[in-house]
Design a protein around this motif. Structure first.
Motif, PDB file in Angstrom:
ATOM      1  N   VAL A   1       0.861  -1.183   0.000  1.00  4.09           N
ATOM      2  CA  VAL A   1       0.000   0.000   0.000  1.00  4.09           C
ATOM      3  C   VAL A   1       0.896   1.232   0.000  1.00  4.09           C
ATOM      4  O   VAL A   1       1.853   1.303   0.771  1.00  4.09           O
ATOM      5  N   LYS A   2       0.565   2.175  -0.897  1.00  2.79           N
ATOM      6  CA  LYS A   2       1.251   3.468  -0.894  1.00  2.79           C
ATOM      7  C   LYS A   2       0.225   4.550  -0.599  1.00  2.79           C
ATOM      8  O   LYS A   2      -0.883   4.530  -1.136  1.00  2.79           O
ATOM      9  N   VAL A   3       0.611   5.496   0.265  1.00  2.17           N
ATOM     10  CA  VAL A   3      -0.281   6.595   0.640  1.00  2.17           C
ATOM     11  C   VAL A   3       0.450   7.920   0.416  1.00  2.17           C
ATOM     12  O   VAL A   3       1.569   8.095   0.901  1.00  2.17           O
ATOM     13  N   ARG A   4      -0.198   8.823  -0.343  1.00  2.00           N
ATOM     14  CA  ARG A   4       0.338  10.175  -0.478  1.00  2.00           C
ATOM     15  C   ARG A   4      -0.364  11.054   0.541  1.00  2.00           C
ATOM     16  O   ARG A   4      -1.577  11.206   0.508  1.00  2.00           O
ATOM     17  N   HIS A   5       0.438  11.636   1.451  1.00  2.00           N
ATOM     18  CA  HIS A   5      -0.127  12.453   2.524  1.00  2.00           C
ATOM     19  C   HIS A   5      -0.295  13.909   2.098  1.00  2.00           C
ATOM     20  O   HIS A   5      -1.222  14.579   2.537  1.00  2.00           O
ATOM     21  N   ASN A   6       0.620  14.391   1.293  1.00  2.00           N
ATOM     22  CA  ASN A   6       0.527  15.744   0.737  1.00  2.00           C
ATOM     23  C   ASN A   6       1.561  15.827  -0.371  1.00  2.00           C
ATOM     24  O   ASN A   6       2.101  14.803  -0.802  1.00  2.00           O
ATOM     25  N   SER A   7       1.835  17.038  -0.843  1.00  2.00           N
ATOM     26  CA  SER A   7       2.783  17.175  -1.944  1.00  2.00           C
ATOM     27  C   SER A   7       4.216  16.915  -1.521  1.00  2.00           C
ATOM     28  O   SER A   7       5.110  16.839  -2.359  1.00  2.00           O
ATOM     29  N   THR A   8       4.461  16.767  -0.220  1.00  2.00           N
ATOM     30  CA  THR A   8       5.822  16.539   0.281  1.00  2.00           C
ATOM     31  C   THR A   8       6.042  15.095   0.717  1.00  2.00           C
ATOM     32  O   THR A   8       7.053  14.468   0.369  1.00  2.00           O
ATOM     33  N   TYR A   9       5.104  14.522   1.497  1.00  2.00           N
ATOM     34  CA  TYR A   9       5.314  13.220   2.124  1.00  2.00           C
ATOM     35  C   TYR A   9       4.468  12.116   1.498  1.00  2.00           C
ATOM     36  O   TYR A   9       3.294  12.317   1.152  1.00  2.00           O
ATOM     37  N   GLN A  10       5.104  10.947   1.393  1.00  2.00           N
ATOM     38  CA  GLN A  10       4.460   9.745   0.883  1.00  2.00           C
ATOM     39  C   GLN A  10       5.002   8.550   1.675  1.00  2.00           C
ATOM     40  O   GLN A  10       6.171   8.567   2.082  1.00  2.00           O
ATOM     41  N   THR A  11       4.195   7.540   1.916  1.00  2.00           N
ATOM     42  CA  THR A  11       4.650   6.359   2.651  1.00  2.00           C
ATOM     43  C   THR A  11       4.278   5.092   1.895  1.00  2.00           C
ATOM     44  O   THR A  11       3.340   5.077   1.090  1.00  2.00           O
ATOM     45  N   ALA A  12       5.025   4.015   2.165  1.00  2.00           N
ATOM     46  CA  ALA A  12       4.780   2.715   1.536  1.00  2.00           C
ATOM     47  C   ALA A  12       4.872   1.628   2.592  1.00  2.00           C
ATOM     48  O   ALA A  12       5.722   1.689   3.496  1.00  2.00           O
ATOM     49  N   TYR A  13       4.006   0.592   2.467  1.00  2.00           N
ATOM     50  CA  TYR A  13       3.899  -0.500   3.434  1.00  2.00           C
ATOM     51  C   TYR A  13       3.961  -1.801   2.644  1.00  2.00           C
ATOM     52  O   TYR A  13       3.062  -2.100   1.856  1.00  2.00           O
ATOM     53  N   LEU A  14       5.032  -2.588   2.845  1.00  2.00           N
ATOM     54  CA  LEU A  14       5.318  -3.748   1.994  1.00  2.00           C
ATOM     55  C   LEU A  14       5.153  -5.066   2.745  1.00  2.00           C
ATOM     56  O   LEU A  14       5.191  -5.106   3.975  1.00  2.00           O
ATOM     57  N   HIS A  15       5.028  -6.163   1.951  1.00  2.00           N
ATOM     58  CA  HIS A  15       4.985  -7.555   2.413  1.00  2.00           C
ATOM     59  C   HIS A  15       3.726  -7.868   3.235  1.00  2.00           C
ATOM     60  O   HIS A  15       3.733  -8.773   4.083  1.00  2.00           O
ATOM     61  N   LEU A  16       2.652  -7.132   3.002  1.00  2.00           N
ATOM     62  CA  LEU A  16       1.421  -7.328   3.770  1.00  2.00           C
ATOM     63  C   LEU A  16       0.782  -8.685   3.454  1.00  2.00           C
ATOM     64  O   LEU A  16       0.834  -9.181   2.325  1.00  2.00           O
ATOM     65  N   ARG A  17       0.161  -9.257   4.473  1.00  2.00           N
ATOM     66  CA  ARG A  17      -0.599 -10.494   4.262  1.00  2.00           C
ATOM     67  C   ARG A  17      -1.886 -10.194   3.494  1.00  2.00           C
ATOM     68  O   ARG A  17      -2.335 -10.997   2.673  1.00  2.00           O
TER      69      ARG A  17
END
Length: 429
Positions: free
Chosen positions: A320-336
């Motif tokens: 899952v990738k989430v864009r929080h705003n024009s500066t920050y983005q996060t990614a969450y890998l290997h999820l069940r």
């Protein structure tokens, strides 16, 4: 009797002579000249823009040539090898010799008489900073300094036609100003989705070295109207409270959670530019943090945002990738697996469950690989300084209100103010 008369005449003559001599002496004393008061004029030396005296010297300007070092610069002015060695040893704590590059400017101050003695050599690191070797005193003095900056507060405004960057550039302002505003309002406005007709007003500092423009200073206040809604931000600094706040004293920034879990989880692998990969058997960048956790442990979004990806991505497994705003983005890998409703385009809130720890993709066991991106570049989520979301405390609201109202008046009136600073010595040997 005659004898007595003659004695009286003689005595009278002698007394008259004494009186006359006394009067003459008095007259002489009265005409003695009085010492005159002499005005002393203290001469001051003429100095250049670096604060160095230039009276009776010839200033020679040079540019560092290819392969030219401090040794060769000093050798040009007839310093002996022993003197050059001693000078470079003394200067090593202040001058980074590897930073002397072709094209860098330097100048020598040489006496105008036949001795041609060098009083100063100045190495200009950049338009602001420089290093001086000073032989004026009994011994060599070496110091690092910065030229004085003047700051001018100016106002700018505009309507968006294509992008914020183009609008700023069309006014002759630096695109760095657009970056500053985008960072300030990153949590309220999607700067990739601006519309024609959006508008802004901004109060900011321009910095100058002498008459030459140097760069952008602080943004002091800004207003941005996007899709009919106006957002405001005011820079406020008082004690430990510092940041950008709206008209009510609330932070315009929102904090991100330090980790995507409700409870602490063990870090099994840290962020690294070169980590030995247990499956690939070679060193590769590890642009995230691995958390060892039991399979099925809920994974949380660290902030409000929009899901940009949710699916199986090869070696990353379920991601899952989430864009929080024009500066920050996060990614969450290997999820069940994914939480209900998590798909591309879905809105998520801070602390919302978006998936569950697993071992899909290229993984040796159950864990979460969590990546944080700032301006699309991976950063270490455990060490990066994240924005604060604290509001102005009630005890400082009166002070904040005065600052806010003053900035509003300047923004409305577009008042220019200029403040000059004195030269600053930043390091001395």
């Amino acid at each position: 009797m005659r004898t007595s008369f003659l004695f009286g005449v003689l005595l009278t003559f002698l007394m008259w002579g004494c009186i006359s001599e006394s009067e003459n002496n008095t007259a002489v004393q009265q005409v003695e000249p009085v010492s005159a008061t002499v005005d002393t004029v203290i001469s001051t030396s003429t100095v250049d823009e670096f604060g160095i005296p230039v009276d009776s010297v010839e200033v020679q300007n040079h540019t560092v040539k290819r392969n030219e070092s401090l040794y060769l610069i000093l050798d040009k002015y007839d310093f002996s090898p022993q003197e050059i060695y001693s000078i470079t040893q003394e200067a090593s704590n202040i001058i980074d010799f590897d930073q002397i590059k072709p094209g860098q400017k330097y100048r020598a101050y040489v006496s105008a008489d036949s001795t041609q003695d060098v009083s100063h050599i100045l190495l200009q690191n950049n338009p602001l900073e420089y290093v001086v070797l000073d032989w004026q005193q009994d011994s060599l003095q070496i110091y690092k300094a910065a030229r004085p900056l003047s700051s001018k507060t100016v106002a700018a405004s505009g309507k968006i036609e294509n992008s914020l960057y183009q609008t700023i550039s069309s006014q002759g302002a630096s695109q760095l100003l657009a970056n500053r505003m985008a960072n300030i309002f990153a949590w309220q406005i999607n700067f990739f989705g601006l519309r024609p007709g959006d508008s802004f007003e901004v109060l900011y500092d321009k910095q100058f070295i002498g008459d030459a423009y140097y760069g952008i200073g602080d943004v002091k206040a800004a207003r941005f109207t996007h899709r009919g809604e106006t957002y405001q931000a005011y820079k406020f600094s008082h004690g430990d409270v510092e940041g950008y706040f709206n008209e009510e004293g609330e932070s315009v920034q929102k904090a991100l959670l330090q980790a995507p879990f409700k409870f602490s989880q063990r870090v099994s692998s840290n962020f690294s530019r070169s980590r030995y990969h247990p499956i690939l058997k070679k060193r590769v960048p590890h642009t995230g943090v691995d958390y060892a956790a039991r399979p099925g442990t809920p994974v949380l979004s660290v902030g409000d945002g929009t899901v940009t990806e949710a699916g199986y991505k090869g070696a990353s497994g379920n991601m899952v990738k989430v864009r929080h705003n024009s500066t920050y983005q996060t990614a969450y890998l290997h999820l069940r697996g994914f939480a209900s409703g998590i798909r591309r385009g879905a809105k998520v809130e801070q602390g919302q469950v978006i998936g569950y720890v697993g071992s899909t993709g290229r993984a040796t066991g159950p864990h979460l690989h969590y990546s944080l991106y700032k301006n699309d570049r991976p950063v270490n989520s455990r060490t990066v300084e994240l924005p604060s979301s604290e509001a102005v405390p009630d005890s400082l609201m009166d002070v904040f209100a005065e600052v806010r109202d003053s900035l509003n008046r300047q923004l409305e009136a577009k008042i220019d103010t200029t403040a000059d600073d004195a030269p600053v010595i930043t390091q001395v040997r």
